[in-house]
Design a protein around this motif. Structure first.
Motif, PDB file in Angstrom:
ATOM      1  N   THR A 103       0.851  -1.193   0.000  1.00 56.88           N
ATOM      2  CA  THR A 103       0.000   0.000   0.000  1.00 56.88           C
ATOM      3  C   THR A 103       0.884   1.238   0.000  1.00 56.88           C
ATOM      4  O   THR A 103       1.739   1.382   0.867  1.00 56.88           O
ATOM      5  CB  THR A 103      -0.918   0.033   1.245  1.00 56.88           C
ATOM      6  N   MET A 145      -5.502   5.976  11.821  1.00 53.61           N
ATOM      7  CA  MET A 145      -4.847   5.365  10.658  1.00 53.61           C
ATOM      8  C   MET A 145      -3.499   6.025  10.374  1.00 53.61           C
ATOM      9  O   MET A 145      -2.526   5.335  10.061  1.00 53.61           O
ATOM     10  CB  MET A 145      -5.750   5.436   9.429  1.00 53.61           C
ATOM     11  N   ASN A 163      -1.026   4.757  12.905  1.00 54.77           N
ATOM     12  CA  ASN A 163      -0.661   3.356  12.691  1.00 54.77           C
ATOM     13  C   ASN A 163       0.140   3.111  11.421  1.00 54.77           C
ATOM     14  O   ASN A 163       1.025   2.253  11.407  1.00 54.77           O
ATOM     15  CB  ASN A 163      -1.921   2.477  12.644  1.00 54.77           C
ATOM     16  N   TYR A 164      -0.169   3.846  10.337  1.00 55.42           N
ATOM     17  CA  TYR A 164       0.390   3.474   9.039  1.00 55.42           C
ATOM     18  C   TYR A 164       1.391   4.454   8.435  1.00 55.42           C
ATOM     19  O   TYR A 164       2.248   4.036   7.655  1.00 55.42           O
ATOM     20  CB  TYR A 164      -0.752   3.189   8.053  1.00 55.42           C
ATOM     21  N   GLU A 165       1.325   5.726   8.778  1.00 56.18           N
ATOM     22  CA  GLU A 165       2.306   6.645   8.194  1.00 56.18           C
ATOM     23  C   GLU A 165       3.735   6.325   8.635  1.00 56.18           C
ATOM     24  O   GLU A 165       4.648   6.442   7.825  1.00 56.18           O
ATOM     25  CB  GLU A 165       1.906   8.098   8.438  1.00 56.18           C
ATOM     26  N   LYS A 212       4.933   3.542   8.764  1.00 57.15           N
ATOM     27  CA  LYS A 212       5.295   2.412   7.894  1.00 57.15           C
ATOM     28  C   LYS A 212       5.447   2.853   6.441  1.00 57.15           C
ATOM     29  O   LYS A 212       5.612   2.024   5.556  1.00 57.15           O
ATOM     30  CB  LYS A 212       4.229   1.318   7.990  1.00 57.15           C
ATOM     31  N   ILE A 232       3.097   4.514   4.642  1.00 57.15           N
ATOM     32  CA  ILE A 232       1.818   4.565   3.928  1.00 57.15           C
ATOM     33  C   ILE A 232       1.190   5.936   4.157  1.00 57.15           C
ATOM     34  O   ILE A 232       0.961   6.337   5.292  1.00 57.15           O
ATOM     35  CB  ILE A 232       0.866   3.462   4.436  1.00 57.15           C
ATOM     36  N   VAL A 254      -1.813   8.518   4.308  1.00 61.71           N
ATOM     37  CA  VAL A 254      -3.219   8.362   4.659  1.00 61.71           C
ATOM     38  C   VAL A 254      -3.938   9.687   4.409  1.00 61.71           C
ATOM     39  O   VAL A 254      -3.454  10.751   4.797  1.00 61.71           O
ATOM     40  CB  VAL A 254      -3.382   7.947   6.144  1.00 61.71           C
TER      41      VAL A 254
END
Length: 102
Positions: A49, A65, A68-70, A72, A74, A76
């Motif tokens: 992603t 989100m 949790n994901y930025e 990594k 990703i 958002v």
């Protein structure tokens, strides 16, 4: 290839938008994988992603989100409500590509 995931409450209306985004990408010869799923499913998604787009109906998940994901790698973002409502696949695709390049 660029990978864009759209999440919403159940994945139904977002699937329609995904089809319009795929059509826009095909017309512009953009190599992209676009998929839709419920927000609850994304935590177990194993695919690549680059950008995670949230449907307006789950915009309340944006802070969670991002946290949790930025980290990594990703990006958002919440889909513009007007673009979502109009099912404007080209605009949503263009915005996702812009976000990737920020």
């Amino acid at each position: 290839m660029k990978n864009i995931i759209l999440v919403c409450a159940a994945g139904m209306s977002t699937s329609l938008l995904v089809n319009k985004m795929r059509n826009a990408a095909g017309a512009a010869a953009i190599d992209v994988h676009i998929e839709a799923m419920p927000a609850s499913t994304f935590a177990n998604y194993k695919g690549q992603t680059d950008v995670l787009l949230l449907g307006p109906q789950v915009s309340y998940l944006e802070a969670e989100m991002k946290a949790n994901y930025e980290p990594k790698g990703i990006k958002v973002s919440v889909i513009n409500m007007m673009d979502y409502g109009m099912m404007d696949g080209k605009k949503v695709l263009d915005n996702a590509l812009k976000i990737m390049n920020e």
